[in-house]
Design a protein around this motif. Structure first.
Motif, PDB file in Angstrom:
ATOM      1  N   ILE A  31      46.424 -22.922 -49.702  1.00  0.00           N
ATOM      2  CA  ILE A  31      47.540 -23.726 -49.373  1.00  0.00           C
ATOM      3  C   ILE A  31      47.192 -25.583 -49.846  1.00  0.00           C
ATOM      4  O   ILE A  31      45.958 -25.708 -49.557  1.00  0.00           O
ATOM      5  CB  ILE A  31      48.031 -24.106 -47.967  1.00  0.00           C
ATOM      6  CG1 ILE A  31      48.740 -22.662 -47.745  1.00  0.00           C
ATOM      7  CG2 ILE A  31      49.429 -25.349 -47.684  1.00  0.00           C
ATOM      8  CD1 ILE A  31      47.967 -23.026 -46.291  1.00  0.00           C
ATOM      9  N   LYS A  32      47.471 -26.681 -51.138  1.00  0.00           N
ATOM     10  CA  LYS A  32      47.876 -27.329 -51.442  1.00  0.00           C
ATOM     11  C   LYS A  32      47.553 -28.754 -50.587  1.00  0.00           C
ATOM     12  O   LYS A  32      48.279 -28.501 -49.799  1.00  0.00           O
ATOM     13  CB  LYS A  32      48.341 -27.742 -52.746  1.00  0.00           C
ATOM     14  CG  LYS A  32      48.085 -28.594 -53.548  1.00  0.00           C
ATOM     15  CD  LYS A  32      47.057 -28.325 -54.061  1.00  0.00           C
ATOM     16  CE  LYS A  32      47.943 -27.286 -55.015  1.00  0.00           C
ATOM     17  NZ  LYS A  32      46.496 -26.948 -56.321  1.00  0.00           N
ATOM     18  N   VAL A  33      46.439 -28.708 -49.524  1.00  0.00           N
ATOM     19  CA  VAL A  33      46.476 -30.105 -49.137  1.00  0.00           C
ATOM     20  C   VAL A  33      45.468 -31.317 -49.220  1.00  0.00           C
ATOM     21  O   VAL A  33      44.610 -30.805 -50.580  1.00  0.00           O
ATOM     22  CB  VAL A  33      45.904 -29.233 -47.494  1.00  0.00           C
ATOM     23  CG1 VAL A  33      46.716 -29.074 -47.243  1.00  0.00           C
ATOM     24  CG2 VAL A  33      44.682 -28.732 -48.177  1.00  0.00           C
ATOM     25  N   PRO A  34      45.465 -32.372 -49.259  1.00  0.00           N
ATOM     26  CA  PRO A  34      43.674 -33.685 -49.122  1.00  0.00           C
ATOM     27  C   PRO A  34      43.150 -32.654 -48.705  1.00  0.00           C
ATOM     28  O   PRO A  34      43.478 -32.575 -47.429  1.00  0.00           O
ATOM     29  CB  PRO A  34      45.723 -34.480 -48.494  1.00  0.00           C
ATOM     30  CG  PRO A  34      45.308 -33.819 -47.098  1.00  0.00           C
ATOM     31  CD  PRO A  34      46.181 -32.819 -47.883  1.00  0.00           C
ATOM     32  N   THR A  35      42.258 -33.201 -49.192  1.00  0.00           N
ATOM     33  CA  THR A  35      40.323 -33.266 -48.678  1.00  0.00           C
ATOM     34  C   THR A  35      39.381 -33.940 -48.816  1.00  0.00           C
ATOM     35  O   THR A  35      39.946 -34.850 -49.806  1.00  0.00           O
ATOM     36  CB  THR A  35      39.903 -31.192 -49.842  1.00  0.00           C
ATOM     37  OG1 THR A  35      40.953 -30.565 -50.026  1.00  0.00           O
ATOM     38  CG2 THR A  35      38.383 -31.109 -48.885  1.00  0.00           C
ATOM     39  N   PHE A  36      38.652 -34.187 -47.852  1.00  0.00           N
ATOM     40  CA  PHE A  36      38.039 -35.056 -47.412  1.00  0.00           C
ATOM     41  C   PHE A  36      37.070 -34.945 -48.125  1.00  0.00           C
ATOM     42  O   PHE A  36      35.987 -33.378 -48.649  1.00  0.00           O
ATOM     43  CB  PHE A  36      37.006 -34.918 -45.999  1.00  0.00           C
ATOM     44  CG  PHE A  36      36.335 -36.025 -45.369  1.00  0.00           C
ATOM     45  CD1 PHE A  36      36.928 -36.686 -45.072  1.00  0.00           C
ATOM     46  CD2 PHE A  36      35.067 -36.168 -45.493  1.00  0.00           C
ATOM     47  CE1 PHE A  36      36.153 -38.070 -44.691  1.00  0.00           C
ATOM     48  CE2 PHE A  36      34.245 -36.043 -44.922  1.00  0.00           C
ATOM     49  CZ  PHE A  36      34.003 -37.913 -45.051  1.00  0.00           C
ATOM     50  N   VAL A  37      36.470 -36.073 -48.984  1.00  0.00           N
ATOM     51  CA  VAL A  37      35.536 -36.170 -50.553  1.00  0.00           C
ATOM     52  C   VAL A  37      34.788 -37.336 -49.716  1.00  0.00           C
ATOM     53  O   VAL A  37      33.411 -37.249 -50.626  1.00  0.00           O
ATOM     54  CB  VAL A  37      35.680 -36.327 -51.994  1.00  0.00           C
ATOM     55  CG1 VAL A  37      37.568 -35.112 -51.958  1.00  0.00           C
ATOM     56  CG2 VAL A  37      36.581 -37.538 -51.583  1.00  0.00           C
ATOM     57  N   GLY A  38      33.732 -37.631 -48.788  1.00  0.00           N
ATOM     58  CA  GLY A  38      33.635 -38.615 -47.785  1.00  0.00           C
ATOM     59  C   GLY A  38      32.012 -39.007 -48.408  1.00  0.00           C
ATOM     60  O   GLY A  38      31.062 -38.783 -48.801  1.00  0.00           O
ATOM     61  N   GLY A  39      31.304 -36.910 -47.803  1.00  0.00           N
ATOM     62  CA  GLY A  39      30.208 -36.612 -47.956  1.00  0.00           C
ATOM     63  C   GLY A  39      29.590 -36.588 -49.400  1.00  0.00           C
ATOM     64  O   GLY A  39      28.592 -37.242 -50.202  1.00  0.00           O
ATOM     65  N   VAL A  40      30.417 -36.116 -50.646  1.00  0.00           N
ATOM     66  CA  VAL A  40      30.284 -35.960 -51.963  1.00  0.00           C
ATOM     67  C   VAL A  40      30.248 -37.750 -52.512  1.00  0.00           C
ATOM     68  O   VAL A  40      29.496 -37.588 -53.560  1.00  0.00           O
ATOM     69  CB  VAL A  40      31.014 -34.667 -52.147  1.00  0.00           C
ATOM     70  CG1 VAL A  40      30.443 -34.469 -54.020  1.00  0.00           C
ATOM     71  CG2 VAL A  40      30.897 -33.082 -51.938  1.00  0.00           C
ATOM     72  N   VAL A  41      31.194 -37.893 -52.304  1.00  0.00           N
ATOM     73  CA  VAL A  41      30.822 -39.088 -52.734  1.00  0.00           C
ATOM     74  C   VAL A  41      29.613 -40.276 -52.298  1.00  0.00           C
ATOM     75  O   VAL A  41      29.910 -40.663 -53.451  1.00  0.00           O
ATOM     76  CB  VAL A  41      31.588 -40.646 -52.653  1.00  0.00           C
ATOM     77  CG1 VAL A  41      32.296 -41.722 -52.527  1.00  0.00           C
ATOM     78  CG2 VAL A  41      33.594 -39.087 -52.705  1.00  0.00           C
ATOM     79  N   LEU A  42      29.432 -39.731 -51.904  1.00  0.00           N
ATOM     80  CA  LEU A  42      28.793 -40.160 -50.338  1.00  0.00           C
ATOM     81  C   LEU A  42      27.011 -40.405 -51.299  1.00  0.00           C
ATOM     82  O   LEU A  42      25.846 -40.183 -52.124  1.00  0.00           O
ATOM     83  CB  LEU A  42      28.157 -41.040 -48.776  1.00  0.00           C
ATOM     84  CG  LEU A  42      28.534 -41.695 -48.198  1.00  0.00           C
ATOM     85  CD1 LEU A  42      28.183 -41.695 -46.628  1.00  0.00           C
ATOM     86  CD2 LEU A  42      27.952 -42.832 -49.248  1.00  0.00           C
ATOM     87  N   ALA A  43      26.998 -38.749 -51.509  1.00  0.00           N
ATOM     88  CA  ALA A  43      25.664 -37.865 -52.638  1.00  0.00           C
ATOM     89  C   ALA A  43      25.692 -38.647 -54.064  1.00  0.00           C
ATOM     90  O   ALA A  43      24.399 -38.857 -54.076  1.00  0.00           O
ATOM     91  CB  ALA A  43      26.296 -36.487 -52.372  1.00  0.00           C
ATOM     92  N   LYS A  44      26.950 -39.024 -54.611  1.00  0.00           N
ATOM     93  CA  LYS A  44      26.535 -38.683 -56.421  1.00  0.00           C
ATOM     94  C   LYS A  44      26.307 -40.726 -55.694  1.00  0.00           C
ATOM     95  O   LYS A  44      25.521 -40.604 -56.604  1.00  0.00           O
ATOM     96  CB  LYS A  44      28.594 -39.002 -55.999  1.00  0.00           C
ATOM     97  CG  LYS A  44      28.541 -37.671 -56.989  1.00  0.00           C
ATOM     98  CD  LYS A  44      29.964 -37.488 -57.166  1.00  0.00           C
ATOM     99  CE  LYS A  44      30.414 -36.182 -57.704  1.00  0.00           C
ATOM    100  NZ  LYS A  44      32.174 -36.475 -58.318  1.00  0.00           N
ATOM    101  N   ARG A  45      26.877 -41.702 -55.056  1.00  0.00           N
ATOM    102  CA  ARG A  45      26.833 -42.674 -54.967  1.00  0.00           C
ATOM    103  C   ARG A  45      25.049 -42.920 -54.780  1.00  0.00           C
ATOM    104  O   ARG A  45      24.215 -43.699 -55.431  1.00  0.00           O
ATOM    105  CB  ARG A  45      27.195 -43.774 -54.192  1.00  0.00           C
ATOM    106  CG  ARG A  45      27.066 -44.717 -54.420  1.00  0.00           C
ATOM    107  CD  ARG A  45      27.341 -45.370 -53.672  1.00  0.00           C
ATOM    108  NE  ARG A  45      28.592 -45.390 -52.948  1.00  0.00           N
ATOM    109  CZ  ARG A  45      30.037 -45.380 -52.143  1.00  0.00           C
ATOM    110  NH1 ARG A  45      29.759 -46.328 -51.103  1.00  0.00           N
ATOM    111  NH2 ARG A  45      31.520 -45.229 -52.217  1.00  0.00           N
ATOM    112  N   LEU A  46      24.284 -42.011 -53.545  1.00  0.00           N
ATOM    113  CA  LEU A  46      22.830 -42.640 -53.629  1.00  0.00           C
ATOM    114  C   LEU A  46      22.114 -41.169 -54.609  1.00  0.00           C
ATOM    115  O   LEU A  46      20.780 -41.890 -53.612  1.00  0.00           O
ATOM    116  CB  LEU A  46      22.701 -42.389 -52.134  1.00  0.00           C
ATOM    117  CG  LEU A  46      23.712 -43.169 -51.119  1.00  0.00           C
ATOM    118  CD1 LEU A  46      23.649 -42.998 -49.969  1.00  0.00           C
ATOM    119  CD2 LEU A  46      22.818 -44.320 -51.700  1.00  0.00           C
ATOM    120  N   ASP A  47      22.139 -40.435 -54.657  1.00  0.00           N
ATOM    121  CA  ASP A  47      21.534 -39.287 -55.246  1.00  0.00           C
ATOM    122  C   ASP A  47      21.569 -38.240 -54.580  1.00  0.00           C
ATOM    123  O   ASP A  47      19.815 -37.790 -54.029  1.00  0.00           O
ATOM    124  CB  ASP A  47      20.414 -39.584 -56.564  1.00  0.00           C
ATOM    125  CG  ASP A  47      20.237 -38.579 -57.704  1.00  0.00           C
ATOM    126  OD1 ASP A  47      20.933 -37.830 -57.419  1.00  0.00           O
ATOM    127  OD2 ASP A  47      19.525 -38.260 -58.093  1.00  0.00           O
TER     128      ASP A  47
END
Length: 301
Positions: free
Chosen positions: A208-224
């Motif tokens: 089912i197509k839904v919005p997905t939480f990506v906050g953790g991954v965004v932080l991981a990219k930003r802070l490596d």
């Protein structure tokens, strides 16, 4: 009023935490009877979610999953209360980490990590990891309206040395941590439903197509930060096994619009739900935005 409610309820919670295991799970069965058969807590939501995700299943199969889910849910939330009294050794015996050596290897490399978790199995006992490593575990949670119960939940979740921060302060505190010496691992449940105005990524979850939480991954990219998934499986009543699954060890190299880490996380979670659906938290409205208009600036996959 909040304090009065807390003082009335807390002694009951304390008594529950002291119960021997056999009586404890007997009490959980008693709670299940009232929650499921008498009050029918969110039974409509659970049924709708199950039928939405498993359209091929018969009514009898849906009812069987639903009943087993409520039994597990009562166990899981009461197990959080049991954390008030359980010893370190017993906790490690009941929530076993199968590949803890993976974290020890990261300790040697002096690398910090973000652990993506899910409303599956027992996310409340996962803080046992903190007493088996040199990492400072930091749990991200949503603040409770009653300030006294909020303090209690923070105390329980910090029972084994974890630090607990709210979702509101998470980005700030994690960023500050990276400017200090020390080892940190951040645990956050990432299968929540984001607010529509913050829904930047839409993808299929259980078809089912839904919005997905990506906050953790965004932080991981930003802070490596290394990204792992904590895969929790229920062995039997009161016993769990967890495995750390590597998702990405160099997230800073990923492009800004690359959500492949999130997709990988969802695919693993889907396989767990499909295999044993009764251990997923069906009471939360994970698919409530499925019919919403997708913003033009959102990424759809």
């Amino acid at each position: 009023m909040q304090l009065v409610l807390y003082r009335l309820v807390y002694p009951v919670l304390w008594i529950i935490s002291k119960l021997p295991w056999k009586l404890f799970y007997g009490f959980s069965t008693f709670v299940f009877f009232w929650v499921y058969h008498v009050f029918g807590y969110r039974k409509k939501t659970v049924t709708e979610n199950l039928r939405l995700v498993f359209p091929e299943k018969t009514d009898a199969e849906i009812k069987r999953i639903r009943k087993k889910f409520y039994q597990h849910m009562c166990d899981m939330f009461l197990e959080m209360i049991k954390s008030m009294d359980i010893s370190n050794e017993e906790m490690k015996n009941r929530f076993k980490v199968k590949n803890i050596e993976l974290l020890h290897e990261l300790e040697q490399k002096n690398e910090n990590i973000i652990i993506l978790m899910a409303h599956y199995g027992s996310y409340e006992w996962s803080n046992v990891v903190d007493i088996q490593t040199n990492f400072q575990a930091v749990g991200i949670y949503k603040k409770i309206g009653n300030e006294y119960f909020d303090r209690l939940v923070r105390r329980i979740r910090a029972r084994f040395g974890s630090r607990v921060v709210t979702t509101k302060n998470a980005t700030k505190e994690i960023t500050l941590d990276q400017q200090k010496d020390g080892l940190y691992m951040y645990g956050l449940v990432s299968d929540q439903t984001p607010k529509l105005h913050k829904a930047k990524y839409w993808t299929d979850f259980m078809g089912i197509k839904v919005p997905t939480f990506v906050g953790g991954v965004v932080l991981a990219k930003r802070l490596d930060l290394n990204v792992y998934y904590l895969k929790v499986e229920k062995v039997k009543r009161g016993f769990y096994e967890a495995t750390f699954v590597p998702l990405c060890e160099n997230p800073a190299a990923r492009e800004e619009g690359d959500f492949s880490i999130t997709k990988q996380y969802l695919r693993i979670l889907e396989s767990q739900i499909t295999a044993n659906p009764e251990y997923y938290l069906w009471t939360h409205k994970r698919w409530k935005h499925r019919n919403a208009n997708i913003p033009q600036d959102a990424t759809v996959d």
